[in-house]
Motif scaffolding. Sequence first.
Motif, PDB file in Angstrom:
ATOM      1  N   VAL A 408      -0.305  -1.201   9.667  1.00  0.00           N
ATOM      2  CA  VAL A 408      -0.341  -2.663   9.567  1.00  0.00           C
ATOM      3  C   VAL A 408      -0.879  -3.264  10.872  1.00  0.00           C
ATOM      4  O   VAL A 408      -0.298  -3.057  11.928  1.00  0.00           O
ATOM      5  CB  VAL A 408       1.067  -3.232   9.289  1.00  0.00           C
ATOM      6  CG1 VAL A 408       1.010  -4.750   9.182  1.00  0.00           C
ATOM      7  CG2 VAL A 408       1.649  -2.623   8.020  1.00  0.00           C
ATOM      8  N   LEU A 416       2.222 -11.132   6.684  1.00  0.00           N
ATOM      9  CA  LEU A 416       2.837 -10.153   5.789  1.00  0.00           C
ATOM     10  C   LEU A 416       4.353 -10.329   5.728  1.00  0.00           C
ATOM     11  O   LEU A 416       4.960 -10.199   4.656  1.00  0.00           O
ATOM     12  CB  LEU A 416       2.483  -8.742   6.246  1.00  0.00           C
ATOM     13  CG  LEU A 416       2.935  -7.597   5.326  1.00  0.00           C
ATOM     14  CD1 LEU A 416       2.418  -7.793   3.912  1.00  0.00           C
ATOM     15  CD2 LEU A 416       2.481  -6.260   5.883  1.00  0.00           C
ATOM     16  N   PHE A 456      -3.427 -13.333  -0.588  1.00  0.00           N
ATOM     17  CA  PHE A 456      -3.329 -12.242   0.386  1.00  0.00           C
ATOM     18  C   PHE A 456      -4.400 -11.187   0.128  1.00  0.00           C
ATOM     19  O   PHE A 456      -5.061 -10.702   1.061  1.00  0.00           O
ATOM     20  CB  PHE A 456      -1.939 -11.616   0.300  1.00  0.00           C
ATOM     21  CG  PHE A 456      -1.715 -10.493   1.274  1.00  0.00           C
ATOM     22  CD1 PHE A 456      -1.495 -10.756   2.619  1.00  0.00           C
ATOM     23  CD2 PHE A 456      -1.738  -9.166   0.848  1.00  0.00           C
ATOM     24  CE1 PHE A 456      -1.308  -9.717   3.531  1.00  0.00           C
ATOM     25  CE2 PHE A 456      -1.547  -8.132   1.742  1.00  0.00           C
ATOM     26  CZ  PHE A 456      -1.327  -8.414   3.085  1.00  0.00           C
ATOM     27  N   GLN A 460      -7.469 -10.269   2.815  1.00  0.00           N
ATOM     28  CA  GLN A 460      -7.563  -8.947   3.443  1.00  0.00           C
ATOM     29  C   GLN A 460      -8.764  -8.142   2.946  1.00  0.00           C
ATOM     30  O   GLN A 460      -9.205  -7.208   3.624  1.00  0.00           O
ATOM     31  CB  GLN A 460      -6.269  -8.155   3.204  1.00  0.00           C
ATOM     32  CG  GLN A 460      -5.036  -8.814   3.792  1.00  0.00           C
ATOM     33  CD  GLN A 460      -5.203  -9.151   5.254  1.00  0.00           C
ATOM     34  OE1 GLN A 460      -5.533  -8.278   6.067  1.00  0.00           O
ATOM     35  NE2 GLN A 460      -5.001 -10.420   5.626  1.00  0.00           N
ATOM     36  N   VAL A 479      -2.839  -2.605   1.580  1.00  0.00           N
ATOM     37  CA  VAL A 479      -3.014  -3.867   0.862  1.00  0.00           C
ATOM     38  C   VAL A 479      -2.964  -3.629  -0.644  1.00  0.00           C
ATOM     39  O   VAL A 479      -2.324  -4.378  -1.400  1.00  0.00           O
ATOM     40  CB  VAL A 479      -4.341  -4.538   1.264  1.00  0.00           C
ATOM     41  CG1 VAL A 479      -4.629  -5.756   0.374  1.00  0.00           C
ATOM     42  CG2 VAL A 479      -4.305  -4.953   2.724  1.00  0.00           C
ATOM     43  N   LEU A 482       0.613  -2.928  -1.735  1.00  0.00           N
ATOM     44  CA  LEU A 482       1.380  -4.173  -1.773  1.00  0.00           C
ATOM     45  C   LEU A 482       1.048  -4.997  -3.010  1.00  0.00           C
ATOM     46  O   LEU A 482       1.936  -5.595  -3.636  1.00  0.00           O
ATOM     47  CB  LEU A 482       1.094  -4.991  -0.510  1.00  0.00           C
ATOM     48  CG  LEU A 482       1.635  -4.419   0.805  1.00  0.00           C
ATOM     49  CD1 LEU A 482       1.001  -5.128   1.997  1.00  0.00           C
ATOM     50  CD2 LEU A 482       3.157  -4.522   0.856  1.00  0.00           C
ATOM     51  N   THR A 527       7.630  -0.351   2.491  1.00  0.00           N
ATOM     52  CA  THR A 527       7.464  -1.239   3.646  1.00  0.00           C
ATOM     53  C   THR A 527       8.678  -1.187   4.561  1.00  0.00           C
ATOM     54  O   THR A 527       8.618  -1.658   5.704  1.00  0.00           O
ATOM     55  CB  THR A 527       7.254  -2.697   3.191  1.00  0.00           C
ATOM     56  OG1 THR A 527       8.450  -3.193   2.564  1.00  0.00           O
ATOM     57  CG2 THR A 527       6.090  -2.798   2.226  1.00  0.00           C
TER      58      THR A 527
END
Length: 570
Positions: A408, A416, A456, A460, A479, A482, A527
Amino acid sequence: MRWLYGRVIGRWCSVRFSRKIGHGGAVRGQLITTPIFYVNAAPHLGHVYSAVLGDTLHRHTGLCGEESGLSTGTDEHGIKVQQAAAALGLNPPELCSRVSQQFRTMFDTMGISYTDFVRTTEPRHSRAVCHFWKTLEERGYIYKGTYQGWYCTSDEAFLSEEQTTEKTNSNGDKIRVSVESGHQVHWMSEENYMFRLSSLRPNLLKWLQTDPIHPAPFLRIVQKWLEEDLPDLSVSRQSNRVSWGIPVPSDPTHTIYVWLDALINYLTVAKYPDPSCSPWGPSTHLLGKDILRFHAVYWPAFLLAAGLPPPAKLFIHSHWTCQGVKMSKSLQNVIDPTECIGLYGRDGFRYFLLRNGSPERDCDFNHNSVRNLLNASLADALGGLLNRSTAPSMNPEQCWPCYQCTSVPISVKDQLETLLGALQGLPQLVDQYMTTFQVHKALEAIDGGVRSSNAFLQSQAPWKLSKGTEEDQAWGRCVLYLTLEALRLYGTLLQPAVPGLAKTILDRLGVGHDYRTLKGNPFFAATRGENCGFQGQKLGPDCGLLYHRLLDKEEQGLCKDQTQNGNRCT
C-alpha cells in the motif's frame, strides 16, 4: 507495513433482540407478518409493497443468523366479499379461491419467501377464531347490546360522529363520509355483540409506553386517539345481513365481525390455541397506514382481553401515488404490478419500491423515476463495478488476487483508511436501518458504498498499474482485491432486497454458500493481516451484464433503427 486495521463494530440494534454478527449467542426467533389482503379485488401495487417490505425484513433476519417466520395471506370474509361475489355471479368460496390464488401467484413471482400463507376460510383459522371468541366471553369482555351509529361498508367499520364529515358527491348531493378513508357511511341501528374496548384504554396507554409503533408520527396519531373516549366496539353482525363469515359459536344468528376474525390470523399462524406449541409471543406486524386503528387499538386490546401479550412492534408504511395523484380506476392511473415485473424484472421492481418507498410519507410512482434510478444504481454503478473488475482485460487470470499490506503506497493511506472504515461499518449501519424500518436508507447506504468503490477504482486505475513497475503491479492487485471484496460485501447485504441480482454477483465472484451470510463471515480480512480464503480463488462463470440499461421511448426507437441497420444497440 501493517498499519491498516478495521474499525471495531459496535452494538447491533434489533427489533426484538441484540445481535452481533460473527459472534455466537442464543437465537430468538420472531414472527414477521404482512397484513392479510382482502379478496374483493386483484393484487395492486400497495399489496406488493407490503409483501416486499416484509420479505426483506425476514430475509435480513436470516442473513444475520437469526430465526424468523414470515406470514402473509388473504382475508376472505365479510360483506364486501359477499357483494363482490354476487356482482360477478359467483358464490363467495369461488371468488375467494380465485383471488387468493392471484395473490399467491403474485407473491411467488415477486420472490416473497413466506413461511405461511393463511386463508381465513381455512378450518384451522375458524378453530382459532372460535376459541378466541369463547375466551373473550369467559373473561367477561363480550356482551350483547344495541349499536347505533354511522357504518362504512367499504371499511367494514362503525364510526363515531367525530370520525365522519359531510361532503358533496359528484351529483351535488350531500353525503356523509369517513374522515380517514373518504368512503361513504350510512346510519345504522342493530343488535350486536359488543366488546368492552373502553375498559382497556389504560392498558393500551401503558402498552404505548413501550414505543411499539414506528415511525414516530404514527405513534403520535395513536396517542391522540387514546386521549379521547374509547367507546365499546361492535364485534358481530346479524347473519341475515352478513352471512359470509364465521358464526358466533353460541349464537349462529350473528356473524363474527370481519376485523376480529381477520386479526386473529396472526394467532392462527402461531398455531393458537394448540397447547403443545409455543405460546403466542409478541411479533412484528407490518401494515399500511389505512389499517392503523385496527392494528394499534383493536388488536392489542383483543390480545390483552384474552390474557395474551400485545405486539412488540408495528411497522407502518404510507401509500403510493401515481405522478402525485391517488391511484384510481376512474383516472386510469393504477399501476399494474404484472406490467412492472415485465418492464423492470422482479429485482428491478423490488429495488425501486424499497429504495423510493418511505414509511413516513406517501411515495410517487412514475416510470421515468423507475428507469432513472435502476439505470444509475443497478446498471451503471453496481453492474459497472462488477463488470469492470471481473473483465478479462482487467482480471486476465479470472481469480481473486492477493493483498499485501506492504504494497500500500503511503500516499493512499488516508484515502484507503476512510474507505475501509466506511465499508467495515456498513453491515452495522444497514442492520440498524433495517431493524428500525428504514429499508430505503439501508439501500441508500449500500449504493453510497458502491459509488465510493467505483471512485476508488477509477482513481487508482489498476489497468494502468498493471503496466508499471513491480511495486505498481502489486498495488494494482491490492486494488482489485479490495474491489472484489467490496462487491462481495454489497452482494451479501443486497440479498434481502434483490435476491436474484445478489446471487448473480456472488456467483460471479465464486462465493460459496457458506460465505453468503453476515454471521461469522468477516470482510477485508487480508487488510488486517488475517487469512482470507478468497485470495487466489477462481471467479465464477461470466454472467454478462448484471442489469441491462432501460431505454426510454425515444431511445427504444433509435435502438430499433440501429438494429435494423445491422448495428449493435447497447
